[in-house]
Scaffold this motif. Structure first.
Motif, short mmCIF file in Angstrom:
data_model
loop_
_atom_site.label_atom_id
_atom_site.label_comp_id
_atom_site.label_asym_id
_atom_site.label_seq_id
_atom_site.Cartn_x
_atom_site.Cartn_y
_atom_site.Cartn_z
N GLN A 1 0.82 -1.20 0.00
CA GLN A 1 0.00 0.00 0.00
C GLN A 1 0.86 1.25 0.00
O GLN A 1 0.55 2.24 -0.68
CB GLN A 1 -0.93 0.00 1.22
CG GLN A 1 -1.99 1.08 1.19
CD GLN A 1 -2.93 0.92 0.00
OE1 GLN A 1 -3.22 -0.19 -0.43
NE2 GLN A 1 -3.38 2.06 -0.53
N GLU A 2 1.98 1.20 0.76
CA GLU A 2 2.88 2.35 0.77
C GLU A 2 3.53 2.55 -0.59
O GLU A 2 3.74 3.69 -1.04
CB GLU A 2 3.94 2.15 1.85
CG GLU A 2 3.38 2.13 3.26
CD GLU A 2 4.47 1.88 4.29
OE1 GLU A 2 5.64 1.69 3.86
OE2 GLU A 2 4.17 1.88 5.49
N LYS B 1 2.16 1.82 -3.49
CA LYS B 1 1.14 2.41 -4.36
C LYS B 1 1.03 3.91 -4.13
O LYS B 1 0.94 4.70 -5.09
CB LYS B 1 -0.21 1.75 -4.12
CG LYS B 1 -0.33 0.35 -4.70
CD LYS B 1 -1.75 -0.18 -4.50
CE LYS B 1 -1.90 -1.56 -5.13
NZ LYS B 1 -3.29 -2.07 -4.96
N SER B 2 1.02 4.33 -2.87
CA SER B 2 0.92 5.76 -2.56
C SER B 2 2.13 6.52 -3.09
O SER B 2 2.00 7.62 -3.66
CB SER B 2 0.79 5.96 -1.05
OG SER B 2 -0.35 5.30 -0.56
N LYS B 3 3.31 5.92 -2.94
CA LYS B 3 4.52 6.58 -3.44
C LYS B 3 4.50 6.69 -4.96
O LYS B 3 4.92 7.70 -5.55
CB LYS B 3 5.75 5.79 -2.98
CG LYS B 3 7.06 6.45 -3.34
CD LYS B 3 8.24 5.67 -2.78
CE LYS B 3 9.55 6.35 -3.14
NZ LYS B 3 10.72 5.59 -2.59
N GLU B 4 3.98 5.69 -5.66
CA GLU B 4 3.89 5.70 -7.12
C GLU B 4 2.95 6.81 -7.59
O GLU B 4 3.23 7.50 -8.58
CB GLU B 4 3.40 4.34 -7.62
CG GLU B 4 3.31 4.25 -9.13
CD GLU B 4 2.81 2.89 -9.58
OE1 GLU B 4 2.66 2.69 -10.79
OE2 GLU B 4 2.56 2.03 -8.72
N VAL B 5 1.83 7.00 -6.85
CA VAL B 5 0.90 8.05 -7.22
C VAL B 5 1.55 9.42 -7.07
O VAL B 5 1.40 10.31 -7.93
CB VAL B 5 -0.38 7.95 -6.37
CG1 VAL B 5 -1.26 9.17 -6.58
CG2 VAL B 5 -1.14 6.68 -6.71
N ARG B 6 2.31 9.62 -5.98
CA ARG B 6 2.96 10.91 -5.76
C ARG B 6 4.00 11.19 -6.84
O ARG B 6 4.11 12.32 -7.34
CB ARG B 6 3.60 10.93 -4.37
CG ARG B 6 2.60 10.97 -3.22
CD ARG B 6 3.30 11.35 -1.93
NE ARG B 6 4.34 10.40 -1.57
CZ ARG B 6 4.16 9.32 -0.81
NH1 ARG B 6 2.93 9.05 -0.32
NH2 ARG B 6 5.15 8.51 -0.51
N THR C 1 2.28 12.09 -10.13
CA THR C 1 1.70 13.43 -10.06
C THR C 1 2.77 14.50 -10.24
O THR C 1 2.57 15.48 -10.96
CB THR C 1 0.98 13.62 -8.72
OG1 THR C 1 -0.04 12.61 -8.59
CG2 THR C 1 0.34 14.99 -8.65
#
Length: 720
Positions: free
Chosen positions: A135-136, A138-143, A146
């Motif tokens: 999950q971490e 995935k969040s890092k990939e989104v940031r 962006t």
């Protein structure tokens, strides 16, 4: 639950048996096998537990692949990623798949980076290939996505820190001080270093380079700097500059340097004209609508010239008809054009399309004189050589005497496109107009000589294709000459105030064409006047002035008014001569003074006069005989008497050598007219011999034909 059944084409029971026993000499096939299919079957077998992981290398060594072996790791990574996305896979098979992925990385068959790029976060966490939770990750990939794709980079703008831009401007100013030097690689490297070190906006840097180029358009150093920036950005930056001057709060016009810069970049191929044209005003629909409305208004004003004011009082009419107050206005049409331009000066100053056109002209991208300079020099040098050998006058510029020195002359089609676009406005440069006439004459004579020389020398069948090509070239040259005369040269003559030299140059070109073509051009010339306000105004003014002069023309003032008639005819021969012929048909007493005044006309004007007379003779709707059926109509008697007196009385010394060729058109028309007429018409001509004799006595001089005292109805053919 198990894996979906797989049809094994290469990993069979026999091959599995050999690999389990560890037989190193075993070969699967003599032919290369597809890598993707074989590895998919091999991975499926190992996930099912039918083949141990270490035996995988033995299986790979027993086959030869059709693809490159360097793609083996990428293929393994793709297959593992695809199998990991199967949510229906049993737990025991998924555990073997995770162990297989670890073994592939440990054995060096697949780089860890490939699996991290392609596999899902959950699978990577289960295989312990990442150090954080799924999950971490995935969040890092989104940031990261962006920041890379959506977050705007903050460059150092000009209003913030000026050090980088100051160094850039200083560098560009140093380059402009030595325009003869070329830009070195070090200069380009410095500009790139300034962009990187000071975080300069590349588009703003490009804008500054273009602004410096706008101030120094003759410095070619900037042309070497432009390629380091994206080509597509140039049109957008220039478009924003043009849009800035379109704002309501901006009152200053577009500087000419911007037009010249844009034209130069289009000429050099750095930007496309269509890309920059979309940013300019006015738009095409709006411009055409405004032009049509303005043309209609000006055409109405031109048609009112010479109209009688029915509301005028007697005193006003007497003031207009004062005796001795005879003047002609050769500049009326030009004055109307000047007033129209002055009236629209503010509108024209804001017309960005027109400004860009002037920019193209300033960079020599579309010049008539430039396209004919080499050909004109060839013709001029040949004439000078002929002058040195024969002693003829240099001012004559007679290209017929240059056959010994003339070479093949060809003109680009762009020249004729420019002449068609220039139209009557070539009158602004009479010197250029005369050069164009001489070049066109040399061009057509060259085509004629090529055809004549090929027919005299090349008579074999093997060169028939060459003769055909030369005839096509002659036909094309003739069509181009006709187009240039009808669209540009003849309309331009109407706007040149009383310059017989220009008319003579145009006649030197038209004299090469048969009279049928010349007469067609004369007819089209008059129709062109109805579409252009300036030409229509010139025609209306010439007709009005001609009528005023004819009212006062007499033997006492023949010399003065005769020259005025000639001045009007030099500019508007068609209008002036047609008006005179109309007056002669109605007033027979005008024949003698008019014929005496015609001694000032040029060869072109005599040719047009012949066309006008033929046109009047051929015009339908008028009876050639009076109601008694015996006497000729008054208009025909006047016209016949005028034409006869023209040859008997007029001083045509400069015409005598070419008279037989010059009036071949009216010769053919008259005998055709006689042949198609009824027998009673000849009787009428004989009965009215006192009116027809002045014309008939000159037929044998004009047409090389002897006139018959009595011609019967069956003898209407030509007597040569």
């Amino acid at each position: 639950m198990s894996l979906l059944p797989v049809e094994f084409a290469y990993v069979t029971e026999d091959s599995l048996r050999e690999w389990r026993t560890g037989n190193p000499s075993f070969k699967l096939s003599d032919r290369p096998v597809p890598m993707l299919r074989f590895i998919f079957e091999l991975c499926s077998t190992m996930v099912r537990g039918e083949l141990p992981f270490p035996k995988c290398k033995l299986a790979l060594n027993s086959v030869s692949f059709a693809e490159r072996v360097s793609e083996l790791g990428s293929t393994f990574a793709d297959i593992v990623t695809q199998m990991a996305q199967d949510l229906t896979m049993p737990g025991e098979y998924r555990a073997r798949l995770i162990k297989l992925a670890k073994w592939l990385v440990e054995s060096g068959l697949v780089p860890l980076r490939l699996l991290q790029e392609r596999c899902e976060e959950e699978f990577l966490a289960e295989a312990e290939m990442i150090k954080i939770k799924a999950q971490e990750l995935k969040s890092k990939e989104v940031r990261v996505n962006t920041r890379l794709l959506y977050q705007q980079t903050k460059f150092n703008l000009l209003r913030e820190e000026s050090e980088g831009y100051a160094k850039l401007v200083t560098l560009l100013c140093e380059s402009t001080e030595s325009p003869s030097c070329s830009v070195s690689g070090a200069t380009i490297g410095i500009i790139k270093s300034l962009i990187g070190h000071f975080d300069l906006d590349p588009n703003r840097v490009f804008d500054i380079v273009l602004e410096c180029f706008e101030l120094h358009p003759d410095n070619n150093i900037f042309l070497e700097l432009i390629p380091i920036f994206p080509k597509s950005h140039a049109a957008q930056i220039l478009g924003f500059k043009f849009q800035y001057y379109q704002r309501m709060e901006v009152n200053c016009p577009v500087p000419f340097g911007l037009y010249k810069l844009t034209a130069l970049l289009v000429k050099k191929g750095f930007i496309d004209l269509d890309c920059i044209y979309a940013h300019l005003l006015p738009k095409d629909d709006e411009a055409f609508e405004h032009y049509n409305a303005l043309s209609s208004k000006r055409l109405d004003e031109a048609r009112k010239i010479g109209k009688i004011n029915l509301a005028a009082t007697g005193k006003d009419l007497m003031d207009d008809e004062k005796q001795g107050d005879v003047t002609i206005d050769l500049f009326a049409a030009l004055d109307m054009e000047t007033e129209a331009v002055a009236e629209r000066s503010e509108e024209l100053a804001n017309n960005q399309i027109l400004g860009l056109l002037t920019g193209f002209l300033s960079v020599d991208d579309w010049l008539i004189e430039k396209s004919i300079s080499s050909v004109y020099n060839t013709i001029h040098q040949a004439h000078l050589q002929n002058f040195g050998s024969s002693g003829v006058s240099v001012d004559a510029m007679n290209t017929e005497t240059l056959s010994a020195h003339r070479s093949f002359i060809d003109l680009p089609k762009e020249l004729f496109q420019m002449l068609a676009s220039a139209g009557p406005y070539l009158y602004r440069d009479t010197l250029l107009l005369q050069k164009v006439c001489r070049v066109l004459r040399g061009y057509y004579l060259s085509a004629l000589e090529l055809v004549g020389g090929s027919q005299a020398v090349l008579n074999s069948e093997s060169v028939s294709d060459i003769n055909r090509d030369l005839r096509l070239h002659l036909k094309e040259a003739r069509l181009r000459i006709e187009e240039a005369l009808g669209a540009c040269l003849l309309p331009s003559l109407q706007l040149i105030p009383a310059n017989p030299a220009v008319g003579q140059e145009i006649w030197e070109v038209m004299n090469l064409l048969p009279y049928e073509v010349r007469y067609r051009l004369y007819g089209e010339w008059e129709k062109e006047d109805e579409r252009m306000p300036m030409l229509l105004a010139a025609r209306q003014t010439a007709e009005l002035d001609t009528r005023r002069i004819l009212k006062r023309l007499a033997k006492e003032n023949l010399k003065q008014l005769g020259r005025m008639v000639a001045k009007l005819a030099h500019a508007n021969p068609m209008t002036v001569l047609r008006t005179i012929v109309h007056q002669i048909e109605a007033y027979r007493d005008m024949i003698t003074p008019v014929v005496d005044a015609f001694k000032y006309l040029t060869q072109l004007e005599y040719d047009i006069l012949e066309y006008v007379v033929i046109e009047r003779l051929a015009q339908g709707g008028r009876d050639k005989l009076k109601d008694d059926g015996l006497n000729l109509s008054d208009w025909l008697q006047s016209l016949a008497s005028f034409w006869g007196h023209l040859f008997r009385v007029a001083d045509l010394t400069h015409q005598r050598q070419d008279r037989a060729q010059h009036f071949v058109g009216i010769e053919d028309f008259l005998w055709l007219w006689f042949a198609l007429s009824d027998h009673y018409y000849y009787v009428a001509c004989q009965l009215e011999g006192k009116y027809w004799i002045p014309f008939a006595e000159n037929l044998h001089q004009i047409c090389s034909v002897e006139c018959l005292e009595r011609k019967q109805s069956g003898q209407s053919g030509t007597q040569y």
